[in-house]
Every structure is written in structure tokens, then in C-alpha cells.
Design a protein around this motif. Structure first.
Motif, short mmCIF file in Angstrom:
data_model
loop_
_atom_site.label_atom_id
_atom_site.label_comp_id
_atom_site.label_asym_id
_atom_site.label_seq_id
_atom_site.Cartn_x
_atom_site.Cartn_y
_atom_site.Cartn_z
N PRO A 173 15.31 51.00 -19.59
CA PRO A 173 14.38 49.99 -19.08
C PRO A 173 13.44 50.56 -18.03
CG PRO A 173 16.61 49.62 -18.26
CD PRO A 173 16.71 50.66 -19.31
N SER A 174 12.21 50.12 -18.08
CA SER A 174 11.19 50.60 -17.16
C SER A 174 11.58 50.32 -15.71
CB SER A 174 9.85 49.93 -17.48
OG SER A 174 8.87 50.31 -16.57
N GLY A 175 11.40 51.32 -14.88
CA GLY A 175 11.66 51.13 -13.46
C GLY A 175 13.11 51.19 -13.06
N GLN A 176 13.97 51.60 -13.98
CA GLN A 176 15.40 51.67 -13.64
C GLN A 176 15.87 53.12 -13.69
OE1 GLN A 176 19.09 50.29 -16.04
NE2 GLN A 176 18.52 48.51 -14.82
N PRO A 177 15.88 53.80 -12.55
CA PRO A 177 16.35 55.19 -12.52
C PRO A 177 17.84 55.27 -12.86
CG PRO A 177 16.09 54.34 -10.30
CD PRO A 177 15.51 53.30 -11.21
N GLY A 178 18.20 56.34 -13.54
CA GLY A 178 19.61 56.51 -13.89
C GLY A 178 20.06 55.73 -15.10
N ALA A 179 19.11 55.14 -15.86
CA ALA A 179 19.49 54.41 -17.07
C ALA A 179 20.11 55.39 -18.07
CB ALA A 179 18.26 53.74 -17.68
N PRO A 180 21.00 54.90 -18.91
CA PRO A 180 21.75 55.82 -19.79
C PRO A 180 20.92 56.49 -20.88
CG PRO A 180 22.33 53.54 -20.25
CD PRO A 180 21.51 53.52 -19.00
N GLY A 181 19.83 55.86 -21.31
CA GLY A 181 19.06 56.44 -22.42
C GLY A 181 19.76 56.22 -23.74
N ALA B 231 21.68 48.32 -17.39
CA ALA B 231 20.53 48.57 -18.26
C ALA B 231 20.45 47.54 -19.38
CB ALA B 231 20.61 49.98 -18.84
N LEU B 232 21.59 47.15 -19.93
CA LEU B 232 21.59 46.17 -21.02
C LEU B 232 21.05 44.83 -20.54
CD1 LEU B 232 22.32 45.28 -23.88
CD2 LEU B 232 24.62 44.75 -23.04
N ILE B 233 21.46 44.38 -19.38
CA ILE B 233 20.98 43.11 -18.85
C ILE B 233 19.47 43.16 -18.64
CG2 ILE B 233 21.04 41.58 -16.83
CD1 ILE B 233 24.04 42.22 -16.61
N ALA B 234 18.98 44.28 -18.10
CA ALA B 234 17.54 44.42 -17.88
C ALA B 234 16.77 44.37 -19.20
CB ALA B 234 17.25 45.72 -17.13
N VAL B 235 17.26 45.09 -20.20
CA VAL B 235 16.58 45.13 -21.51
C VAL B 235 16.64 43.76 -22.17
CG1 VAL B 235 16.82 46.00 -23.86
CG2 VAL B 235 16.82 47.60 -21.93
N LEU C 258 22.46 55.94 -26.20
CA LEU C 258 23.87 55.69 -25.89
C LEU C 258 24.81 56.69 -26.52
CD1 LEU C 258 23.96 51.78 -26.09
CD2 LEU C 258 24.04 53.22 -24.04
N SER C 259 24.54 57.13 -27.74
CA SER C 259 25.45 58.09 -28.37
C SER C 259 25.51 59.38 -27.56
CB SER C 259 25.01 58.37 -29.81
OG SER C 259 23.68 58.85 -29.85
N THR C 260 24.37 59.82 -27.05
CA THR C 260 24.34 61.03 -26.23
C THR C 260 25.00 60.79 -24.87
OG1 THR C 260 22.27 61.70 -27.29
CG2 THR C 260 22.82 62.76 -25.20
N PHE C 261 24.70 59.64 -24.28
CA PHE C 261 25.27 59.30 -22.98
C PHE C 261 26.79 59.26 -23.03
CE2 PHE C 261 26.89 55.94 -20.13
CZ PHE C 261 26.47 56.43 -18.90
N TRP C 262 27.33 58.55 -24.01
CA TRP C 262 28.79 58.41 -24.08
C TRP C 262 29.47 59.70 -24.50
CZ3 TRP C 262 30.83 55.17 -21.18
CH2 TRP C 262 30.35 53.86 -21.03
N ARG C 263 28.80 60.49 -25.32
CA ARG C 263 29.40 61.78 -25.70
C ARG C 263 29.61 62.65 -24.46
NH1 ARG C 263 26.43 62.73 -29.73
NH2 ARG C 263 24.77 63.96 -28.75
N GLY C 264 28.63 62.65 -23.57
CA GLY C 264 28.78 63.42 -22.34
C GLY C 264 29.79 62.81 -21.39
N ALA C 265 29.82 61.49 -21.32
CA ALA C 265 30.70 60.81 -20.36
C ALA C 265 32.16 60.86 -20.77
CB ALA C 265 30.25 59.35 -20.20
N MET C 266 32.43 60.79 -22.07
CA MET C 266 33.82 60.60 -22.53
C MET C 266 34.47 61.85 -23.08
SD MET C 266 33.90 56.87 -24.35
CE MET C 266 33.08 57.44 -25.84
#
Length: 261
Positions: free
Chosen positions: A139-147, A43-47, A149-157
Motif C-alpha cells: 500500500p502507498s505510503g506504508q513503509p515496511g509493507a510485505p510486498g 497492509a491488508l487492512i490498508a489495501v 506474499l510468497s516471497t515475504f513468507w518464504r524469507g520469514a518462515m
């Protein structure tokens, strides 16, 4: 003891002569987070290639060269995290001035939180990049993007770090943006604050707070005996500052106030 640190916006790109091999996600702490790290990198590379990169990544025009470096996070040269990060906190920590005993303690004790990788170790080999935990990557058109980041990593870690922390004393030197990603149990956590005291009036100054937290982290890593309790940390800090301890209450962790007069 574990020491939680934020990353640094200020970075020194690896020099070609000293650079290590490209990023190896399997070599980072908590390699079980590889799939999540891959999602953020993609996602970062796309953005970073989009016309909205500056706005999305919340950066000024003067650091757009760092945004361009995001395009090479998979293939660019790397350096140990403690060398890559060169902001106020890491300068005060002074990893270059550590002896081997302090370095070994840092490898065991230091966790550096990251918008790109979630969390990394002291010696983890990282590429130059620009990504704050406060960014939303969708990023537009990228399914599964993290959204966000603070929320994404809180859930992941969450469960990964809860298991790793167990009964450890956590000395939390993170800024507020990174502190939301993982909150250990209040009774095992000591949040470090820095206040200036002028004529009885106490204020927080962000620059000095970063320096104080970095200095304290360096002191804890260099201490003759590894701190095991909140009182141990306060005693070490008292060599540099007036200190006040405030006990945990409810969901609020213990607080260590470093007071600069």
C-alpha cells in the motif's frame, strides 16, 4: 509425519452463537512470527480500504463482502481453521467426522499455509478474511509493507519450518501457489498428485485433485497407525486409488500419483 495443506478460498464465517474470541496472534502456531503477521495484517487492512482493493487482492465483485471482512481481522469473531475453511479439500477431509484420536493427530500433524498468517495449525482460531498467497501487498505510503506474499513468507518462515520439520516425513498436499513458500528437503517430502486415466491418457483436473488430497489427508489422520514412511502413505492410499510412487531425484521430491480411472 506432517501434512502440509493449502487454505481454502471458500470459508464459512463464524456464527455469532459459536464464535470464539477475537484473533490472538500469540495463540497461533509459531508465535515467533507475530511481528511478520502484524505487518501483513496492517497492509491488508490498508489495501482493503482502498479503491484498488478488488484489483490488488485479485478477487471478483461477488466476494467483496469478504474483502470488507478484512477490515475486522483484529476484532472479528474467530473459528478453528478446520471449521473456517470449507472448500473442496476441507470438505473431503471431513474434520467434523473425526474421532478424538484423529483430531489429536491432526493437531500434531497438520499445517495449513496462509497468505495472511504464513502458516497455521488445524485448531488455530482464525477470523474470516480474503487473501491469497499470490497477492502483492504494498500500500502507498506504508513503509515496511510485505510486498509479494510468497516471497515475504518464504524469507520469514524458512528457518522456523526447517527446524520444525527436522527429520519428519512431509506429505505435501498444497497447490503450487503455496508450495513455493516452503520446500522441505526432497528426500523427506512426498508430493501428492491426482490424475484421471481415460483410455490410457492421464490428465490433472484441479477440482478432483483438491478432493483427492483432502480425502487422503483424512485417511492418514484416521489410520489405525500413524504413517511413518512413504510406503506407509502409499499403502493407505491404495485402498482408494491406483497408486504410483516416483522417487526423489535431485531437487524434485518423491511423488505419489493417485490415479482415478
Amino acid at each position: 509425519m506432517l501434512i502440509y495443506l493449502p487454505p481454502s478460498e471458500g470459508k464459512t464465517p463464524p456464527r455469532a452463537a459459536d464464535a470464539a474470541a477475537p484473533l490472538d496472534l500469540e495463540s497461533l502456531v509459531f508465535p515467533e512470527l507475530r511481528a511478520e503477521r502484524e505487518r501483513v495484517i496492517e497492509a491488508l487492512i490498508a489495501v482493503s480500504q482502498s479503491p484498488q482493493a478488488q484489483k490488488t487482492l485479485k478477487v471478483g465483485a461477488s466476494v467483496m463482502d469478504e474483502v470488507q471482512a478484512n477490515l475486522a481481522v483484529r476484532s472479528g469473531p474467530t473459528a478453528p481453521a478446520h471449521e473456517l475453511y470449507t472448500g473442496v479439500l476441507f470438505n473431503a477431509l471431513d474434520a467434523a467426522g473425526m474421532d478424538e484420536a484423529a483430531r489429536e493427530r491432526a493437531r500434531r500433524c497438520v499445517l495449513i499455509f496462509s497468505g495472511l498468517f504464513g502458516v497455521t495449525g488445524f485448531d488455530d482460531l482464525l477470523p474470516t478474511h480474503r487473501l491469497s498467497m499470490g497477492v502483492t501487498l504494498a500500500p502507498s505510503g506504508q513503509p515496511g509493507a510485505p510486498g509479494r506474499l510468497s516471497t515475504f513468507w518464504r524469507g520469514a518462515m524458512g528457518s522456523v519450518l526447517d527446524e520444525h520439520c527436522a527429520e519428519e516425513l512431509i506429505v505435501d498436499c498444497r497447490s503450487s501457489t503455496y508450495a513455493t513458500v516452503h520446500r522441505p528437503q526432497p528426500e523427506q517430502t512426498l508430493v501428492v498428485n491426482n490424475l484421471t486415466d481415460a483410455d490410457g491418457r492421464r490428465t490433472v483436473v484441479t477440482h478432483f485433485a483438491k478432493h483427492a488430497r483432502g480425502t487422503l489427508a483424512g485417511m492418514l489422520l484416521r489410520a489405525e497407525r500413524e504413517p511413518e514412511t512413504i510406503e506407509d502413505v502409499a499403502e493407505i492410499a491404495s485402498a482408494q486409488w491406483a497408486v504410483e510412487l516416483r522417487p526423489a531425484q535431485g531437487r524434485t521430491p518423491h511423488q505419489l500419483d493417485l490415479i482415478t480411472v
